[in-house]
Enzyme design. Sequence first.
Site, PDB file in Angstrom:
ATOM      1  N   LYS A  65       0.812  -1.226   0.000  1.00 52.90           N
ATOM      2  CA  LYS A  65       0.000   0.000   0.000  1.00 52.90           C
ATOM      3  C   LYS A  65       0.846   1.277   0.000  1.00 52.90           C
ATOM      4  O   LYS A  65       0.460   2.271  -0.612  1.00 52.90           O
ATOM      5  CB  LYS A  65      -0.981  -0.011   1.166  1.00 52.90           C
ATOM      6  CG  LYS A  65      -2.094  -1.049   0.978  1.00 52.90           C
ATOM      7  CD  LYS A  65      -3.153  -0.926   2.048  1.00 52.90           C
ATOM      8  CE  LYS A  65      -4.292  -1.910   1.794  1.00 52.90           C
ATOM      9  NZ  LYS A  65      -5.395  -1.742   2.740  1.00 52.90           N
ATOM     10  N   ASP A 101     -10.103   2.972   2.098  1.00 55.66           N
ATOM     11  CA  ASP A 101     -10.310   2.154   3.305  1.00 55.66           C
ATOM     12  C   ASP A 101     -11.077   2.920   4.390  1.00 55.66           C
ATOM     13  O   ASP A 101     -11.997   2.383   5.010  1.00 55.66           O
ATOM     14  CB  ASP A 101      -8.962   1.690   3.872  1.00 55.66           C
ATOM     15  CG  ASP A 101      -8.368   0.543   3.061  1.00 55.66           C
ATOM     16  OD1 ASP A 101      -9.141  -0.217   2.433  1.00 55.66           O
ATOM     17  OD2 ASP A 101      -7.130   0.403   3.055  1.00 55.66           O
TER      18      ASP A 101
END
Length: 277
Positions: A65, A101
């Site tokens: 990420k 997220d």
Amino acid sequence: MPRYVVFGQPVGHSRSPAIHRAFAAQCGLALRYDRCEVAPAAFAEVARDFFARGGAGANVTLPHKAAALALADVADPAARRAGVANVLTPVAGGLHAHNTDGAGLVRDLHERQRLTLEGRRALLLGAGGAARGVAWNLLDAGLAELLVVNRTERAAAELVARLEDPRAAAAPWSALAEAAPFDLVIHATAAGVLGQPLALPSGLVAAGGLAYDLSYGSAAAPFLAWAARAGVAACDGLGMLVEQAAEAFAIWHGVRPATDPVYAMLRASMPVAASLA
Ligand code: ATR
């Protein structure tokens, strides 16, 4: 057919292909969505190659990420402030990074868990990429207080410094034993993924409060087992997974799909109780 992919290592367990295929079917879109297992050293090259060959979008999961954000030419504010991205999209002018997220978590808390965040006290366990991916969104949703507690206290203090918000504070893990109960306890450490035990006192969640693990499946099992022993309401991050995917789908296709049927499909194959076994 436009091609999409999820990059990760490991990635064999990823539900993203099933989720995006179900969204696409719901919206009458034809697309291809695959998993791509790639080691950190090869991630940048493999991802660049995927887009050079016309790839239409990528989801990015652990451990890539931060590398995904570094690869991008442009980043949305959520990815920039968190220092991690979970969505890559080719646009005119280069590769665009998003982080969906935090938005996915807040949406799941509001819509599925029916938890109002406005005015609530929350505890965030962990200060790594997962915690950074949701911290700002939790504050944006109106929390009265966010206490960040991490095994390494300095990382919690650094996250709080980056949050630049008087409602956020850091405390050592040892302070948990004396902490007043919280309305929401978010588990964002990698202990479950690593199969390591988690030492938590039992009185952390207030009456009517919720314990929430950002992960799902076996990674969520230790925290959910702790919550069961403490006798508090708890859930895993399956709802967040579906909601962050819906945010990515909206970026790619301009339409936000209905998430409840897809959540129900996944939950049927992964009961919360089963992950406690
Ligand atoms: P992720 O992207 O999953 O957040 P990360 O950025 O490596 O991964 O962060 C891992 C987080 O889990 C950190 O907050 C880490 O704490 P440290 O900063 O002390 O390393 C936390 N963590 C990992 N193993 C843990 C354990 N056994 N108990 C408690 N916290 C743990």
